[in-house]
Motif scaffolding. Structure first.
Motif, PDB file in Angstrom:
ATOM      1  N   GLN A 127       0.826  -1.207   0.000  1.00 13.04           N
ATOM      2  CA  GLN A 127       0.000   0.000   0.000  1.00 13.04           C
ATOM      3  C   GLN A 127       0.863   1.261   0.000  1.00 13.04           C
ATOM      4  N   ARG A 128       0.389   2.261  -0.749  1.00 14.72           N
ATOM      5  CA  ARG A 128       1.153   3.496  -0.932  1.00 14.72           C
ATOM      6  C   ARG A 128       0.224   4.615  -1.391  1.00 14.72           C
ATOM      7  N   PRO A 129       0.713   5.867  -1.447  1.00 16.27           N
ATOM      8  CA  PRO A 129      -0.089   6.952  -2.009  1.00 16.27           C
ATOM      9  C   PRO A 129      -0.416   6.676  -3.481  1.00 16.27           C
ATOM     10  N   LEU A 130      -1.654   6.978  -3.857  1.00 18.52           N
ATOM     11  CA  LEU A 130      -2.132   6.731  -5.219  1.00 18.52           C
ATOM     12  C   LEU A 130      -2.662   8.018  -5.837  1.00 18.52           C
ATOM     13  N   HIS A 131      -2.548   8.100  -7.150  1.00 19.09           N
ATOM     14  CA  HIS A 131      -3.164   9.213  -7.883  1.00 19.09           C
ATOM     15  C   HIS A 131      -4.674   9.158  -7.713  1.00 19.09           C
ATOM     16  N   GLY A 132      -5.277   8.007  -8.026  1.00 13.41           N
ATOM     17  CA  GLY A 132      -6.694   7.796  -7.769  1.00 13.41           C
ATOM     18  C   GLY A 132      -7.638   8.162  -8.894  1.00 13.41           C
ATOM     19  N   ASP A 133      -7.159   8.931  -9.894  1.00 10.88           N
ATOM     20  CA  ASP A 133      -8.009   9.275 -11.045  1.00 10.88           C
ATOM     21  C   ASP A 133      -7.132   9.305 -12.293  1.00 10.88           C
ATOM     22  N   PHE A 134      -6.419   8.220 -12.497  1.00  9.44           N
ATOM     23  CA  PHE A 134      -5.384   8.128 -13.518  1.00  9.44           C
ATOM     24  C   PHE A 134      -6.018   7.657 -14.824  1.00  9.44           C
ATOM     25  N   HIS A 135      -6.149   8.552 -15.777  1.00 10.11           N
ATOM     26  CA  HIS A 135      -6.731   8.200 -17.073  1.00 10.11           C
ATOM     27  C   HIS A 135      -6.224   9.152 -18.147  1.00 10.11           C
ATOM     28  N   HIS A 136      -6.679   8.951 -19.373  1.00  6.66           N
ATOM     29  CA  HIS A 136      -6.094   9.600 -20.542  1.00  6.66           C
ATOM     30  C   HIS A 136      -6.219  11.123 -20.535  1.00  6.66           C
ATOM     31  N   GLU A 137      -7.253  11.675 -19.934  1.00  5.67           N
ATOM     32  CA  GLU A 137      -7.403  13.127 -19.889  1.00  5.67           C
ATOM     33  C   GLU A 137      -6.564  13.750 -18.785  1.00  5.67           C
ATOM     34  N   ASN A 138      -6.120  12.936 -17.834  1.00  5.88           N
ATOM     35  CA  ASN A 138      -5.317  13.436 -16.721  1.00  5.88           C
ATOM     36  C   ASN A 138      -3.834  13.130 -16.871  1.00  5.88           C
ATOM     37  N   ILE A 139      -3.422  12.802 -18.100  1.00  4.32           N
ATOM     38  CA  ILE A 139      -2.014  12.610 -18.427  1.00  4.32           C
ATOM     39  C   ILE A 139      -1.720  13.553 -19.594  1.00  4.32           C
ATOM     40  N   VAL A 140      -0.805  14.499 -19.379  1.00  2.00           N
ATOM     41  CA  VAL A 140      -0.583  15.556 -20.369  1.00  2.00           C
ATOM     42  C   VAL A 140       0.892  15.662 -20.715  1.00  2.00           C
ATOM     43  N   GLN A 141       1.150  16.223 -21.897  1.00  2.00           N
ATOM     44  CA  GLN A 141       2.511  16.371 -22.403  1.00  2.00           C
ATOM     45  C   GLN A 141       2.823  17.842 -22.610  1.00  2.00           C
ATOM     46  N   ASP A 142       4.010  18.278 -22.148  1.00  2.00           N
ATOM     47  CA  ASP A 142       4.394  19.671 -22.336  1.00  2.00           C
ATOM     48  C   ASP A 142       5.212  19.829 -23.618  1.00  2.00           C
ATOM     49  N   ALA A 143       5.671  21.057 -23.858  1.00  2.00           N
ATOM     50  CA  ALA A 143       6.366  21.364 -25.107  1.00  2.00           C
ATOM     51  C   ALA A 143       7.681  20.599 -25.239  1.00  2.00           C
ATOM     52  N   SER A 144       8.279  20.211 -24.123  1.00  2.00           N
ATOM     53  CA  SER A 144       9.547  19.463 -24.170  1.00  2.00           C
ATOM     54  C   SER A 144       9.333  17.975 -24.430  1.00  2.00           C
ATOM     55  N   GLY A 145       8.070  17.528 -24.425  1.00  2.67           N
ATOM     56  CA  GLY A 145       7.756  16.127 -24.670  1.00  2.67           C
ATOM     57  C   GLY A 145       7.555  15.303 -23.417  1.00  2.67           C
ATOM     58  N   GLU A 146       7.665  15.909 -22.243  1.00  2.43           N
ATOM     59  CA  GLU A 146       7.514  15.158 -21.000  1.00  2.43           C
ATOM     60  C   GLU A 146       6.042  14.939 -20.674  1.00  2.43           C
ATOM     61  N   TRP A 147       5.728  13.694 -20.300  1.00  2.00           N
ATOM     62  CA  TRP A 147       4.370  13.335 -19.908  1.00  2.00           C
ATOM     63  C   TRP A 147       4.264  13.335 -18.383  1.00  2.00           C
ATOM     64  N   ARG A 148       3.184  13.940 -17.861  1.00  5.15           N
ATOM     65  CA  ARG A 148       2.958  13.982 -16.420  1.00  5.15           C
ATOM     66  C   ARG A 148       1.478  13.888 -16.125  1.00  5.15           C
ATOM     67  N   ALA A 149       1.173  13.544 -14.901  1.00  2.00           N
ATOM     68  CA  ALA A 149      -0.223  13.427 -14.465  1.00  2.00           C
ATOM     69  C   ALA A 149      -0.693  14.728 -13.828  1.00  2.00           C
ATOM     70  N   ILE A 150      -1.986  14.972 -13.944  1.00  5.72           N
ATOM     71  CA  ILE A 150      -2.629  16.116 -13.308  1.00  5.72           C
ATOM     72  C   ILE A 150      -3.854  15.613 -12.536  1.00  5.72           C
ATOM     73  N   ASP A 151      -4.426  16.477 -11.729  1.00  3.64           N
ATOM     74  CA  ASP A 151      -5.707  16.266 -11.046  1.00  3.64           C
ATOM     75  C   ASP A 151      -5.824  14.947 -10.275  1.00  3.64           C
ATOM     76  N   PRO A 152      -4.894  14.658  -9.380  1.00  7.68           N
ATOM     77  CA  PRO A 152      -5.050  13.441  -8.568  1.00  7.68           C
ATOM     78  C   PRO A 152      -6.160  13.597  -7.537  1.00  7.68           C
ATOM     79  N   GLN A 153      -6.711  12.462  -7.102  1.00  8.70           N
ATOM     80  CA  GLN A 153      -7.677  12.475  -6.007  1.00  8.70           C
ATOM     81  C   GLN A 153      -6.986  12.364  -4.659  1.00  8.70           C
ATOM     82  N   GLY A 154      -5.841  11.690  -4.629  1.00 11.02           N
ATOM     83  CA  GLY A 154      -5.123  11.533  -3.383  1.00 11.02           C
ATOM     84  C   GLY A 154      -5.673  10.399  -2.536  1.00 11.02           C
ATOM     85  N   LEU A 155      -5.373   9.155  -2.943  1.00  8.92           N
ATOM     86  CA  LEU A 155      -5.855   7.967  -2.242  1.00  8.92           C
ATOM     87  C   LEU A 155      -4.673   7.224  -1.627  1.00  8.92           C
ATOM     88  N   TYR A 156      -4.989   6.167  -0.888  1.00 11.19           N
ATOM     89  CA  TYR A 156      -3.949   5.337  -0.290  1.00 11.19           C
ATOM     90  C   TYR A 156      -4.402   3.882  -0.335  1.00 11.19           C
TER      91      TYR A 156
END
Length: 289
Positions: free
Chosen positions: A167-196
């Protein structure tokens, strides 16, 4: 600049905001892309209905930019965030296909689940509490309601939650609209719910996304492929992965019913139930012990 007037003057001054564009107005929050100090950032301001997202802000603060956008500052229920970009994994899937999108999601998840020497936030929501709406639906629905899916899903959830591992901290709402790419090409997650809880739960929402892609979501071959891919990633059985996907779909259905969605007619609710039904069948027919 007009959208900036929706932000408190103290916030504008504290964060040296020159201009702001409202990019999302949801039931839970207002989201702005702001310009400050010759760069762009995101400001997210929670509405009263969105205060349940506060553990997600704690998660971002704890993660410190690893796998997720960095939380720069907080003032009350507003937060200043790193701008993760405008390209979503959903858009990338349209261009490069589901397999590549899934690979990207797992690379991001590896960073989100990486160990930290910082103590996990105390406010993270345990999975047992996260699933309360499903347990309530199972108690109130008659056995014939929704083809018995609520009771089956609640029993499955209790079994999974009683046997959680690592068990560990979880994003909790991990899906295609909450994974974004910036101009440098890096992919990151946004809008976590904050679960465990069990890290396998963090891939559950990928089964039912992207939203509106019914043919893809309800394709048994895709469901099996995801279950096997994720099981290899986590080193567990495909049954466990798919079971989490199924109970998440039913949890989502429970939330929709609480919000007044009804059958027949609502396509999202129908899609969630259809996925749960297919997953249940596959667990019996394809992934038998």
């Amino acid at each position: 600049m007009s959208a900036a007037f929706a932000l408190p003057a103290a916030t504008i001054e504290a964060w040296s905001i020159d201009s702001a564009e409202l990019i999302a107005d949801t039931p839970s929050s207002l989201v702005f892309r702001v310009r400050r100090l010759c760069s762009t950032n995101i400001v997210k301001s929670l509405k009263p209905a969105g205060l349940g997202e506060l553990p997600g802000l704690d998660f971002l603060e704890w993660r410190q930019g690893l796998g997720a956008v960095r939380l720069i500052d907080r003032i009350g229920v507003s937060c200043l965030l790193e701008d993760g970009g405008t390209q979503t994994l959903r858009q990338h899937l349209d261009l490069r296909g589901d397999t590549e999108a899934t690979d990207i999601a797992l690379r991001v998840l590896n960073k989100l689940h990486a160990p930290s020497d910082r103590t996990a936030p105390a406010a993270l929501v345990p999975l047992e509490r996260h699933f309360s709406s499903l347990f309530c639906l199972a108690e109130t629905a008659r056995s014939s309601d929704l083809e018995g899916l609520p009771g089956w899903a609640a029993d499955t959830a209790r079994g999974l939650l009683s046997a959680q591992q690592d068990q560990r901290p979880l994003h909790g709402d991990f899906h295609h609209e909450n994974i974004v790419q910036d101009a440098s090409g890096e992919w990151r997650a946004i809008d976590p719910q904050g679960l465990y809880g069990d890290p396998v739960y963090d891939v559950a929402n990928l089964f039912g996304n992207p939203l509106g892609y019914k043919t893809l979501i309800l394709d048994p071959a895709r469901i099996i492929r995801l279950a096997e891919t994720f099981s290899s990633h986590f080193g567990c059985r495909p049954q466990k992965v798919l079971s989490y996907g199924a109970i998440h779909a039913m949890l989502s259905a429970a939330w929709m019913l609480e919000d007044g969605y009804a059958l027949p007619g609502d396509t999202r609710l129908t899609e969630r139930l259809a996925f749960a039904r297919i997953a249940k069948s596959l667990l019996v027919e394809q992934f038998v012990d």
